[in-house]
Each structure stands twice: as C-alpha cells, then as structure tokens.
Scaffold this active site. Structure first.
Site, PDB file in Angstrom:
ATOM      1  N   GLU A 359       0.775  -1.238   0.000  1.00  0.00           N
ATOM      2  CA  GLU A 359       0.000   0.000   0.000  1.00  0.00           C
ATOM      3  C   GLU A 359       0.810   1.294   0.000  1.00  0.00           C
ATOM      4  OE1 GLU A 359      -2.857  -0.326   3.149  1.00  0.00           O
ATOM      5  OE2 GLU A 359      -4.194  -1.537   1.928  1.00  0.00           O
ATOM      6  N   GLU A 463      -5.912  -8.060  -0.053  1.00  0.00           N
ATOM      7  CA  GLU A 463      -6.622  -7.890   1.212  1.00  0.00           C
ATOM      8  C   GLU A 463      -8.104  -7.685   0.955  1.00  0.00           C
ATOM      9  OE1 GLU A 463      -5.042  -4.915   3.822  1.00  0.00           O
ATOM     10  OE2 GLU A 463      -2.969  -5.600   3.569  1.00  0.00           O
TER      11      GLU A 463
END
Length: 523
Positions: A359, A463
């Site tokens: 991320e 995720e």
C-alpha cells in the site's frame, strides 16, 4: 495494509465509482528453480489462483488487531505521533506555531497550526513537531519558545507533567528547568519557576487535548516501552500469537498460502536499529518450516518500508509522516531488504511470492519512485529465484487502478495487488446489505477486470474482509456477503488473501469465521 476499525482511510481509488470495461485473464506457470528438480518445483507451488490468509498483527504490530500489547506502556496515550493541542488555562488561548518559527498563544480556536505531533523520548519527555515539520524549542537565553529546528536536540526537549487530579491538565517543563507559560503579550516563554495548585489562574497550566486517531504500530510499541522492555513483550507475542497449529488449521480448511507482513528492520536482525526489537527473523524462519510441512505457499510482504510508504501505523510511521521514496538512497535501502529476504528464502519450496511493498500512498509515493523501486526490487528477487512471483501493490488514492499495468507487463511473473474494503469511507455508512453486495459486484469486480488482462501481469486481491458497516447483520447476511466477495475476487488470476487470520474483532478473524460457519473454503 493492515486495517483498523474506525480509522478513516480513503478509498483505494476513485475509479471504484466508475463503470469499467471487462478484460480477459490468464495464468502463469512458474519456471523451475535452478536449485530444484522439475518434479520438486512442481510439487512445491500451490495451484493458481491461491486462497491465502494474511498473518497481520504478528511480525508487524497493529494495536487494533491485538490491543493487549500496549497495555503495559506507561502514559500509553502519549505515544509517538499522538496529536496534541495546548490551551492556556488562564488566557483561554492555544499555543500556535505560525510561519517563520514564531510561537504564540493568542488564538481562541484550534486548527492545524495549533496541533503538535509527539516524538517520545521516555514516558514523560518529548519533542513537539509542528505542522510545518519544525520542532518547538528554546530559541534564546531568555526562554522564548520558537519553532525553527528541523532536527530535535536538547533545546527541543520538554517534559509533560500531568496533574494528579486531571491527566489532561498539564505543565510543560523546558530544558532550561523552567515551565512554559503563555503571557499577556501572546508570547510563549519558559521562565516560570513557581509551584502550582493547578488552578486556572496559573499561566503555566495548560489544558491538553488529544486529537485524531492514535498510531499504535511497531514504532509506537517499541519506543513506548523502550527496547529492553519491549523485547520480552514482542518475543512472547511472536511465539504465541501465530503457532504451528495455525498453519495446520489453514491447510486443513482449504487455504493454499499465507501472506506474511514483515518490516524493513527484519533485514538487520538480530540487532535492528533503535527502537526496534531483534528476534523476528527466527520467527519467520519457523513460519517457512511450518508452511513447508503443511504445503502452504508463502507470500513475503514488505508491509513497512524504511521511511514509511504511507502515513498509517502498519507502515511503522513514527508520526504519520511519509518519507519513503524521496531519495535514491532510501529506494536502494528498500531494495537491500528485498535482496536479503529473497536470498534467505529462495531455496525454500514454500517461497511462492515476494510482495515488494504494501500500500504505497499517492501522491507522496510518486509513480516515478515506485516504478524505479519495483524494477530494482524485481531484479533483486530474480537474482535468487526464477520462479517466485513478484507482487507490486497499486498506489492507494492514485485514482487509476491500471497505472502499473503497462509497466508490470514487462516482467514475467509479475503480479498487481489491489485491496478492497467497504469500510473506510463515509459513503458506506448507510449502505444496506444489498447495496454492499451490489458494490462488490458492480464496482470492485469490474475494476478487477481492468487489471486482469490476457498476457499481462497476474491480478491479486491481497486484502479483503467480510466486515462492513451494516448494523445488526445476521449470520446468513454475513455468509452471503463473504461468498459474494469470494465469487468476485475469484476472477483474480493470482488469487486473494483475507485480512486477517487472527484478530480480536471476530469478523476480521478468519479462523473465527471458519470455525463458526461464516466462511467455507472446502466447496
């Protein structure tokens, strides 16, 4: 990413709200490792697409996943990165760090300029970082407080002394031995030497307010306890939170891989830089042995990069500042971490993939710095393994889910990672069950098709979670929601990974969801 309920994160990208075109998909058969026979290599890899579980909150701390880790820290509401405002009890005005280094106390309303981020030295001693990234300090022998230093030293060191009757009524003691006070002219000066009765008539008494969400990551834990005290806390956590039986459970439940977040400091084990704790490398070694025993693939995920690639606790940011990728040296240091991990585990039959970074957040992580790093990180993995997939995470908030597509297409075995949650934006606050599921089908699913292209990189939903903002949802509704996501993310050619395998919050806890019949992976 590591996730925290209630923390306001932005949507992965604005394009979720757009209708996007569909594309084809393909899979990639890994080449054989040079150190293995073809038969051994074929047996070592799980079948694509993988169904994985993220071992979040284990080797990279996130307090919301397992809050007891932070319980023993003295003054644990004053950790690194905590944002504070100080209002003079007498003047009713806030300490302000304005442009040019001037520090005053003449504003009756608080905003960004009146908010300071803590750098913790010990449980009572701190540096105060301003919105402009300078530190409060004593600027002259007369004790006038200024904000000019970009690196804190002794003049920028202050002690917070809390009232025994109200912990948010404080005095601030400067390095010259005097207390800070707000005087009638609006100046802030450390020249008050008298004791106090903590009344509103004492100009050295301030009302302290904690604002925003507190960071509870690896840095906050280690620096909060201090390395010596943090060491037994973390080593106990590592040895008990995820154990061999968990790998056995995942394998028997139908999972084929684990995604293991690690921090950059693991490459310096057993003596990482302060304040980090050594010992996590041996735990990762154990994880590989367990994965081999239960025939699970391992995706090593660099969750926290040096300098922090996003402003959140799971990148181990000290105070929410994002410094990753601003220099070539920083990028080179990150590549060295990947080189270390790839070289150490390349011979393990369970090394399935290396995720170069979790991320990165736009715009501070620029596309230019990221692609430079992804190129060099890919080459570092390929020095040791011709078979391990190399995962490249999309930037959060870039607004373009396909920005890595052309770049990643140049690299055999590359994977693009996207993360999907219906949790971290106010638009989902009043969504019904049906609206959440429709969003999965018509937005996330459609976006996923844009990066799932014929002969391009593989796609990975690295995720997702079966949690939402629907109040009082039934078990059957959770089951439907989980299945809708697995159906949608099943189109990802590399596979998906659930966040997380264990969690104090039940629906974020994959073991709990499986054991209680919310999720089934065997059909």
């Amino acid at each position: 990413m590591g996730r925290r309920e209630g923390i306001g994160l932005v949507l992965l990208c604005a394009s979720w709200l757009c209708a996007l075109c569909h594309g084809g998909r393909t899979t990639l058969t890994p080449a054989v490792k040079a150190s293995q026979s073809p038969a051994a290599a074929a047996a070592a890899y799980p079948t694509l697409p993988v169904r994985a579980a993220c071992l979040g909150g284990w080797l990279v701390t996130e307090g919301w996943i397992f809050p007891p880790l932070f319980g023993g820290i003295p003054n644990n509401d004053l950790l690194d990165g905590t944002q504070l405002q100080f209002k003079s009890a007498l003047r009713k005005t806030y300490i302000t760090a304005d442009q040019g280094g001037a520090v005053t106390a003449n504003k009756t309303q608080a905003s960004t300029l009146e908010t300071f981020k803590l750098w913790r030295i010990n449980e009572t001693t701190f540096n105060f970082r301003t919105a402009g990234s300078q530190f409060l300090g004593i600027g002259a022998s007369d004790g006038i407080i200024v904000a000019t230093a970009t690196t804190p030293g002794l003049p920028e060191t202050f002690q917070i002394i809390r009232s025994p009757f109200d912990k948010n009524r404080v005095r601030i003691k400067a390095a010259n031995g005097y207390f800070v006070q707000a005087i009638a002219t609006g100046e802030v000066i450390a020249d008050y030497g008298e004791p106090t009765k903590w009344s509103d008539f004492d100009a050295s008494v301030f009302l302290m307010t904690i604002v925003g969400k507190q960071l509870q990551g690896e840095y906050q834990l280690c620096n909060g306890y201090g390395t010596d005290k943090a060491t037994p806390v973390l080593r106990k956590h590592w040895s008990t939170y995820v154990v061999e039986d968990d790998f056995k459970f995942l394998s028997s439940s139908g999972l084929t891989a684990v995604r293991i977040p690690v921090g950059w400091w693991i490459a310096s084990d057993p003596n990482p830089p302060a304040p980090y704790v050594g010992g996590s490398l041996q735990v990762l070694d154990n994880a590989f042995k367990w994965a081999e025993k239960y025939k699970l693939g391992v995706i090593i995920d660099l969750h926290a990069a040096p300098g922090s690639q996003n402003p959140w606790e799971h990148s181990s940011s000290r105070d929410g500042t994002q410094e990753w990728g601003k220099t070539d040296d920083n990028i080179a240091q990150t590549v060295q971490v990947i080189d270390f991990l790839a070289s150490r585990y390349a011979k393990s039959p369970s090394l399935f993939a290396v995720e170069l970074m979790n991320e990165p957040h736009a715009p501070h992580a620029s596309l230019e710095s990221l692609t430079k790093y992804y190129r060099d990180g890919y080459n570092a993995v390929r020095k040791y393994s011709s078979t391990a997939y190399v995962v490249m995470s999309n930037r959060l908030s870039s607004g373009n889910p396909t920005e890595l597509l052309q770049f990643a297409s140049k690299y055999p075995g590359a994977v693009i990672d996207v993360h999907y949650y219906t949790m971290f934006n106010s638009m989902f606050d009043n969504f019904t069950v049906e609206q959440n599921i429709d969003f999965i089908k018509t937005n996330f699913s459609v976006e996923l098709t844009t990066i799932t292209t014929q002969n391009g990189p593989l796609s990975f939903v690295g995720e997702w979670v079966a949690e939402w903002k629907v109040p009082n949802a039934t078990k059957e509704q959770y089951q439907t929601y989980a299945k809708a996501q697995m159906d949608a993310y099943g189109q990802a050619t590399f596979g998906w990974s659930y966040w997380t395998v264990k969690n104090i919050n039940n629906h974020w806890n994959l073991q709990w969801m499986i054991n209680n019949g919310y999720i089934s992976l065997k059909s």
